[in-house]
Design a protein around this motif. Structure first.
Motif, PDB file in Angstrom:
ATOM      1  N   PHE A   1       4.083   5.776  -0.902  1.00  0.00           N
ATOM      2  CA  PHE A   1       2.817   5.141  -0.961  1.00  0.00           C
ATOM      3  C   PHE A   1       1.528   5.712  -0.037  1.00  0.00           C
ATOM      4  O   PHE A   1       1.272   5.449   0.949  1.00  0.00           O
ATOM      5  CB  PHE A   1       2.651   3.739  -0.642  1.00  0.00           C
TER       6      PHE A   1
ATOM      7  N   THR B   1      -2.132   6.020   0.480  1.00  0.00           N
ATOM      8  CA  THR B   1      -3.018   5.398   1.302  1.00  0.00           C
ATOM      9  C   THR B   1      -4.713   6.136   1.270  1.00  0.00           C
ATOM     10  O   THR B   1      -5.864   5.153   1.607  1.00  0.00           O
ATOM     11  CB  THR B   1      -3.104   4.133   2.196  1.00  0.00           C
TER      12      THR B   1
ATOM     13  N   VAL C   1       1.228  -3.484  -1.737  1.00  0.00           N
ATOM     14  CA  VAL C   1       2.021  -3.534  -1.537  1.00  0.00           C
ATOM     15  C   VAL C   1       3.262  -4.236  -1.768  1.00  0.00           C
ATOM     16  O   VAL C   1       4.457  -3.852  -1.439  1.00  0.00           O
ATOM     17  CB  VAL C   1       1.047  -3.880   0.089  1.00  0.00           C
TER      18      VAL C   1
ATOM     19  N   PHE D   1       4.861   4.603   3.877  1.00  0.00           N
ATOM     20  CA  PHE D   1       3.575   4.169   3.445  1.00  0.00           C
ATOM     21  C   PHE D   1       2.862   5.212   4.668  1.00  0.00           C
ATOM     22  O   PHE D   1       2.713   4.979   5.807  1.00  0.00           O
ATOM     23  CB  PHE D   1       3.047   2.751   4.027  1.00  0.00           C
TER      24      PHE D   1
ATOM     25  N   THR E   1      -0.933   6.705   5.643  1.00  0.00           N
ATOM     26  CA  THR E   1      -2.151   6.891   5.696  1.00  0.00           C
ATOM     27  C   THR E   1      -2.562   7.484   7.351  1.00  0.00           C
ATOM     28  O   THR E   1      -1.892   8.717   7.378  1.00  0.00           O
ATOM     29  CB  THR E   1      -2.395   5.179   6.163  1.00  0.00           C
TER      30      THR E   1
ATOM     31  N   ILE F   1      -4.551  -0.900   5.573  1.00  0.00           N
ATOM     32  CA  ILE F   1      -2.628  -0.391   5.126  1.00  0.00           C
ATOM     33  C   ILE F   1      -2.783  -1.790   6.451  1.00  0.00           C
ATOM     34  O   ILE F   1      -1.196  -2.316   6.733  1.00  0.00           O
ATOM     35  CB  ILE F   1      -2.275   0.558   4.801  1.00  0.00           C
TER      36      ILE F   1
ATOM     37  N   LEU G   1      -0.014  -4.856   5.694  1.00  0.00           N
ATOM     38  CA  LEU G   1       1.330  -4.752   6.490  1.00  0.00           C
ATOM     39  C   LEU G   1       2.122  -5.550   7.568  1.00  0.00           C
ATOM     40  O   LEU G   1       3.373  -6.115   7.737  1.00  0.00           O
ATOM     41  CB  LEU G   1       1.996  -3.315   6.403  1.00  0.00           C
TER      42      LEU G   1
ATOM     43  N   TYR H   1       9.037  -1.160   6.748  1.00  0.00           N
ATOM     44  CA  TYR H   1       9.286  -0.503   6.168  1.00  0.00           C
ATOM     45  C   TYR H   1       8.285   0.746   7.546  1.00  0.00           C
ATOM     46  O   TYR H   1       9.079   0.840   8.770  1.00  0.00           O
ATOM     47  CB  TYR H   1       7.256  -1.260   6.108  1.00  0.00           C
TER      48      TYR H   1
ATOM     49  N   LEU I   1       5.910   3.226   9.238  1.00  0.00           N
ATOM     50  CA  LEU I   1       4.136   3.985   8.604  1.00  0.00           C
ATOM     51  C   LEU I   1       3.778   4.844   9.589  1.00  0.00           C
ATOM     52  O   LEU I   1       4.482   5.267  10.236  1.00  0.00           O
ATOM     53  CB  LEU I   1       3.550   2.854   8.875  1.00  0.00           C
TER      54      LEU I   1
END
Length: 393
Positions: free
Chosen positions: A16, A18, A39, A50, A52, A65, A69, A77, A79
């Motif tokens: 994903f 962002t 999400v 995820f 960013t 985000i 999260l 997850y 990041l």
């Protein structure tokens, strides 16, 4: 969800991104409630990555985000965020930015951390000993505050190779723009092959080219429907990438719930392309490009009295004509004035030797006009940097 092995991890093959989060209608404010639902759908659908970055949404992407999260266990997850060394600034302070990012995201470490857009314009920043950027992030990795260090790049193949020669041994992955259009338009094929030769896993950004490959002409859409009636245009773009063994992560900048649902469905399974289907995709890309047929042979450079890198300029011209002002602006800013298309004197020596019979002087003259319509890359960087600073407040 289908997964890829990366070192000791199992990564969802769809991540994903962002950068294009949904906004509250009529504003530039991120629609946090819709992000929460996206999400939830992502995690329920098996997405565990995820992505960013510091400048996304004026600095608010990291904050939003990270906040969303927090509702999920930290070990459920991965990041990723990025250091903005590509932004134009008077000074660079990796420690201050990194600490701010941890605080904004509400975490103690980042699973993946990238040097953002190592390209012709920014590489000197990343290599400058005054800032110690790479050394700093290598130290954070030793301390466990970064689990995996990599970089993203919109640079050209030569730039990518140069950086890999210098620091490829420290980079665990590389994120590039790749799709079946940019396979040739932005040398993605050569970049992919170079990274694969260096045993560096590939992360993909812009898999559907900002939506262009999801919104094909009726004629091209029908052509694909005749081959696979149940596939969407976006699915074709993803299938192209799923077939490449060194692609470990495909990031999609989904901006609404419908896109999230569609992409999760696509990544429930792989559906390898036949050679004939791949040829159809690439033929569609060629038609979309409608570009000058430069093969990059370089014969034109030998007779140019100005010493212009004509293949590079024609490649950038093709990209600009298609609508890729972002990468073209970066490339042009990296060139001295005497290497830009405006330096062409129109002698025609290049065209006389060109095997493709390209009217290079005419192309350079038109390129000069196209450049006037392109976004100002330097100004964009300054504005993004200012927006990110305001986001600290």
């Amino acid at each position: 969800m289908i997964y890829n092995g990366f070192q000791e991890l199992s990564l969802s093959r769809l991540g994903f991104g962002t950068m294009r989060l949904p906004l509250i209608e009529g504003t530039k404010t991120i629609d946090k409630e819709q992000v929460k639902e996206m999400v939830r759908l992502a995690i329920d659908g098996g997405i565990n990555y995820f992505d960013t970055a510091y400048p996304y949404h004026g600095g608010e992407s990291e904050r939003v985000i990270g906040e969303v999260l927090k509702a999920y266990p930290r070990d459920s997850y991965y990041l990723a965020t990025k250091y903005p060394g590509h932004q134009i600034a008077e000074t660079y302070d990796p420690k201050a930015i990194f600490e701010e990012q941890l605080q904004k995201c509400g975490v103690d470490y980042f699973d993946f951390y990238l040097l953002h857009n190592v390209c012709e314009n920014s590489m000197n920043v990343y290599l400058d000993e005054r800032w110690g950027i790479i050394d700093y992030f290598m130290e954070q990795k030793k301390r466990g505050r970064i689990r995996h260090l990599g970089f993203s790049s919109h640079g050209r193949v030569e730039n990518l190779r140069e950086f890999l020669d210098l620091h490829g041994d420290k980079m665990e992955f590389c994120q590039i723009q790749m799709n079946y259009l940019d396979w040739t338009l932005q040398e993605a094929k050569e970049k992919y092959e170079l990274l694969s030769e260096r045993n560096i896993p590939v992360w993909v950004m812009e898999p559907v080219r900002g939506g262009k490959l999801a919104n094909l002409s009726d004629y091209d859409s029908e052509k694909l429907k005749a081959l696979r009636a149940d596939e969407t245009n976006a699915a074709w773009a993803f299938r192209f990438l799923q077939d490449l063994p060194n692609v470990k992560m495909v990031l999609s900048g989904m901006s609404n719930i419908a896109q999230m649902k569609e992409n999760i469905d696509i990544f429930k399974q792989t559906k390898p392309l036949l050679d004939t289907e791949r040829e159809v995709l690439l033929s569609i890309a060629e038609k979309m490009k409608n570009s000058l047929p430069c093969t990059g042979c370089g014969y034109c450079k030998e007779g140019c009295p100005m010493g212009l890198n004509i293949p590079l300029l024609i490649s950038s011209y093709n990209e600009a004509k298609f609508g890729g002002g972002f990468t073209v602006g970066m490339m042009l800013d990296s060139l001295p004035e005497e290497q830009k298309p405006s330096a062409c004197v129109g002698c025609g020596a290049c065209s006389e030797i060109c095997p493709q019979k390209i009217d290079v002087p005419a192309a350079m003259a038109d390129f000069n006009e196209v450049i006037k319509t392109l976004p100002n890359w330097t100004q964009i960087c300054k504005e993004r940097a200012e927006a990110a600073k305001k986001g600290k407040a």
